[in-house]
Design a protein around this motif. Structure first.
Motif, PDB file in Angstrom:
ATOM      1  N   GLY A 293       1.058  -1.095  -0.145  1.00 48.69           N
ATOM      2  CA  GLY A 293       0.034  -0.073   0.286  1.00 48.69           C
ATOM      3  C   GLY A 293       1.037   0.772  -0.123  1.00 48.69           C
ATOM      4  O   GLY A 293       0.475   2.136   0.516  1.00 48.69           O
ATOM      5  N   TRP A 294       2.010   1.119  -0.143  1.00 46.68           N
ATOM      6  CA  TRP A 294       2.929   1.833  -0.609  1.00 46.68           C
ATOM      7  C   TRP A 294       2.600   3.270  -1.188  1.00 46.68           C
ATOM      8  O   TRP A 294       3.064   3.696  -1.078  1.00 46.68           O
ATOM      9  N   GLN A 295       3.171   2.980  -2.324  1.00 44.11           N
ATOM     10  CA  GLN A 295       2.514   3.751  -3.379  1.00 44.11           C
ATOM     11  C   GLN A 295       1.151   4.232  -3.578  1.00 44.11           C
ATOM     12  O   GLN A 295       1.138   6.166  -4.125  1.00 44.11           O
ATOM     13  N   GLY A 296       0.196   4.774  -2.746  1.00 44.56           N
ATOM     14  CA  GLY A 296      -1.008   5.344  -2.448  1.00 44.56           C
ATOM     15  C   GLY A 296      -1.041   6.075  -1.287  1.00 44.56           C
ATOM     16  O   GLY A 296      -2.509   5.812  -1.133  1.00 44.56           O
ATOM     17  N   ILE A 297       0.104   5.626  -0.575  1.00 36.86           N
ATOM     18  CA  ILE A 297      -0.333   6.235   0.774  1.00 36.86           C
ATOM     19  C   ILE A 297      -0.581   7.185   1.547  1.00 36.86           C
ATOM     20  O   ILE A 297      -2.032   7.477   2.077  1.00 36.86           O
ATOM     21  N   SER A 298      -0.491   8.253   0.266  1.00 35.13           N
ATOM     22  CA  SER A 298      -1.458   9.198   1.081  1.00 35.13           C
ATOM     23  C   SER A 298      -2.485  10.050  -0.117  1.00 35.13           C
ATOM     24  O   SER A 298      -3.439  11.080  -0.346  1.00 35.13           O
ATOM     25  N   ALA A 299      -2.501   9.191  -1.111  1.00 34.77           N
ATOM     26  CA  ALA A 299      -3.462   9.734  -2.135  1.00 34.77           C
ATOM     27  C   ALA A 299      -5.148   9.275  -1.383  1.00 34.77           C
ATOM     28  O   ALA A 299      -5.440   9.152  -0.744  1.00 34.77           O
ATOM     29  N   ASP A 300      -6.124   9.835  -2.206  1.00 34.96           N
ATOM     30  CA  ASP A 300      -6.920   9.654  -2.244  1.00 34.96           C
ATOM     31  C   ASP A 300      -8.580   8.132  -1.684  1.00 34.96           C
ATOM     32  O   ASP A 300      -7.715   7.345  -2.709  1.00 34.96           O
ATOM     33  N   PRO A 301      -8.607   8.317  -0.897  1.00 35.28           N
ATOM     34  CA  PRO A 301      -9.216   6.628  -0.306  1.00 35.28           C
ATOM     35  C   PRO A 301     -10.394   5.854  -1.198  1.00 35.28           C
ATOM     36  O   PRO A 301     -10.718   5.176  -1.893  1.00 35.28           O
TER      37      PRO A 301
END
Length: 589
Positions: free
Chosen positions: A92-100
């Motif tokens: 899950g690191w690629q989307g760590i700060s991305a919109d759920p």
């Protein structure tokens, strides 16, 4: 060569204590349900450290010695990279700060910043792939239609698909207005033709698809940079069920043979050599640069972290060697000049980390903070980004070179691996806008737009820290106050001079801009170390027995004694911007 070990103690201190992320971010609506706080910080940093140290770090030498290759339109990446990328995506690191809403985790940028520091320290060539993918996804999230977001983002955030940015063309460099790539409308899509160079991770087979963001001009586009549009051009066209389908007309021509980051396939990419590469407009026609610049703040912050990441790796190698290498009957870590080099590396590393983490928090506040505070936070981010990118990558070159110097002759042979840090980091001062461009942006745009007002707001905060240091009943803290106050006065003076020069003679301001950027970086790094020292002394006074706090104060004191005086030399150098720098005959060069 030992594997990278994340400096978790300093990272946790910055996030949980100095920045108090649990309070400042944890109560914001965007993060309230995510459990932002010390427990999450520990869990996230621990897991990221394991991935960086156990999985990514062993690949650093592999990528350097077995670089990416290209043959017959197929790129083969270094052994182990594909498996590591899969682990990074699955975690899950690629989307760590991305919109759920589109498959991300929705965590603050501050946590993403800490993770990216680790990836870069472990292996910068590897870390470029998730960095470029995150940037491409950010542009789609900001400017794509809802249909485009649903089509591309979940797969990108999961790591199943990668992303790239395709800007540069041969002979153009940073002058994007002269690009030749073109896009021809065809129904609900476009046919893209042209060639791009220096495309980081431009092709590979570690992911099921690659989403290229490509700048190109429409047939009736205005001249110059105002006529550039941005297109989504996938490696494989996407079937109705969302799976990769037919191969698009986009292929790698070659990979560059570079000074460093050998494991990163830097490609020449050809679009439309046959029937034309199918692409989809992202955002509005002729507004491609505005779309692309959405990702620039984040990208430049992460490039600044490359200066930090490589310096941390070089420091760890250097201090370990200095403890083991005996000369004159004692380990060389006891030699005064070696101690000077190691302390210079350590103090500047901690100053850089504090600076970049602080402004990552500012990015979070600009995005999700109280409505009436977001604009001011964004102004601060805009001001600080060129300093982070420029100063930290310049310092990265110095510190990785010191890592070689500590090793002596052994540092100059490739077997020790320490020279790789110096070779890898060299590109960071060049791409995402050279450091000369960063300095010009800092002075010409960021100071120029408000007459230095945003900088003066930050300098007022530095002045508050000086007052707190002087009021402290502690010799170490009061000793820090003098050098910090002197450096502050110097930057206040040069800020006033630069703002005046922008009105009277902009060429003089531009000539002084690089030294101004460096002066600002050294001061702000020292400021954050001074803030850290104040907090550590408070903890000690409260009765907390922890060696880390005393060590942190001593590190800040060394920085004040040895590093902050560099501000004066950079201030003095700016005085020559209207002298020989300007008047020296061109034919004498």
């Amino acid at each position: 060569m030992a594997n990278y070990r994340a400096p978790l103690e300093d990272m946790s201190f910055l996030i949980d204590e100095l920045l108090d992320a649990g309070t400042r971010l944890g109560e914001l609506p965007a993060y309230a349900e995510l459990g932002v706080g010390a427990e999450l910080t520990t869990a996230l940093l621990d897991e990221a450290a394991k991935l960086a140290g156990d999985v990514i770090s062993p690949l650093r030498r592999v990528g350097d010695e077995q670089p990416a290759t290209c043959e017959n339109g197929v790129v083969t990446i270094s052994p182990g990279y594909a498996e590591a990328l899969q682990q990074l995506g699955q975690g899950g690191w690629q989307g760590i700060s991305a919109d759920p809403e589109h498959g991300g985790q929705g965590l603050p940028e501050l946590y993403s910043t800490a993770a990216f520091e680790m990836w870069n320290s472990a292996d910068m060539a590897f870390a470029l792939q998730p960095m470029l993918s995150a940037g491409a996804a950010l542009a789609i999230a900001a400017h794509g239609s809802e249909e485009q977001k649903q089509a591309w983002l979940p797969k990108m955030y999961s790591g199943e698909w990668a992303g790239t940015m395709n800007l540069t063309e041969a002979g153009a460099g940073s002058d994007l207005g002269v690009m030749k790539a073109r896009a021809v409308p065809e129904g609900d899509h476009y046919r893209v033709y042209g060639q791009k160079i220096f495309i980081t991770w431009g092709d590979h087979e570690a992911c099921d698809n690659i989403v290229h963001l490509v700048l190109a001009k429409l047939p009736d586009a205005p001249e110059g940079s105002r006529g550039i549009s941005l297109f989504i051009v996938p490696k494989f066209l996407v079937n109705a069920d969302g799976s990769p389908g037919e191969r698009n007309d986009v292929y790698p021509v070659s990979v560059e043979h570079k000074l460093g980051i050998h494991g990163s396939p830097t490609c020449v990419m050809a679009f439309g050599d046959s029937e034309g590469a199918i692409g989809y407009l992202l955002g509005e026609e002729n507004r491609g640069l505005a779309c692309m610049f959405t990702m620039m703040n984040e990208a430049r912050l992460k490039v600044g972290m490359q200066g930090l990441g490589m310096s941390v790796g070089a420091y760890q190698e250097a201090v370990e060697y200095a403890r083991e290498r005996v000369q004159g009957g004692v380990p060389i870590i006891q030699h005064p000049d070696v101690r000077r080099m190691l302390l210079t590396m350590k103090s500047l590393n901690e100053a850089m980390r504090a600076l970049v983490y602080t402004e990552a928090l500012s990015m979070d506040l600009a995005h999700a903070g109280p409505e009436d505070e977001r604009a001011a936070a964004q102004v601060r981010v805009d001001l600080m980004i060129p300093i982070i990118k420029g100063w930290m990558t310049e310092v990265g070159q110095e510190l990785t070179s010191l890592g070689v110097q500590v090793h002596g002759g052994m540092g100059y042979v490739e077997e020790t691996g320490v020279a790789q840090f110096m070779r890898d980091v060299r590109i960071a001062a060049i791409y995402e806008g050279t450091n000369g461009i960063q300095a010009a942006d800092l002075v010409g745009r960021k100071l120029g737009r408000d007459g230095g007002g945003a900088m003066q707001d930050i300098l007022a905060q530095v002045a508050d820290t000086v007052s707190a240091l002087r009021a402290a009943d502690n010799e170490d803290l009061t000793a820090i106050a003098g050098p910090l106050a002197s450096a502050l006065a110097g930057l206040e003076a040069t800020t006033t001079q630069i703002v005046a020069s922008l009105k009277e003679d902009p060429a003089v301001a531009m000539g002084a801009s690089f030294d101004y950027m460096m002066q600002a970086g050294y001061l702000l790094g020292g400021w954050h170390l001074a803030r850290s020292a104040l907090l550590c002394q408070q903890r000690i006074a409260e009765g907390t027995e922890r060696d880390f706090y005393a060590r942190k104060i001593a590190t800040a004191a060394f920085y004040a004694e040895v590093i902050l005086p560099r501000c004066e030399s950079h201030a003095s150098a700016q005085g020559g911007a209207g002298g020989q720098l300007r008047h020296y005959r061109e034919d004498w060069l």
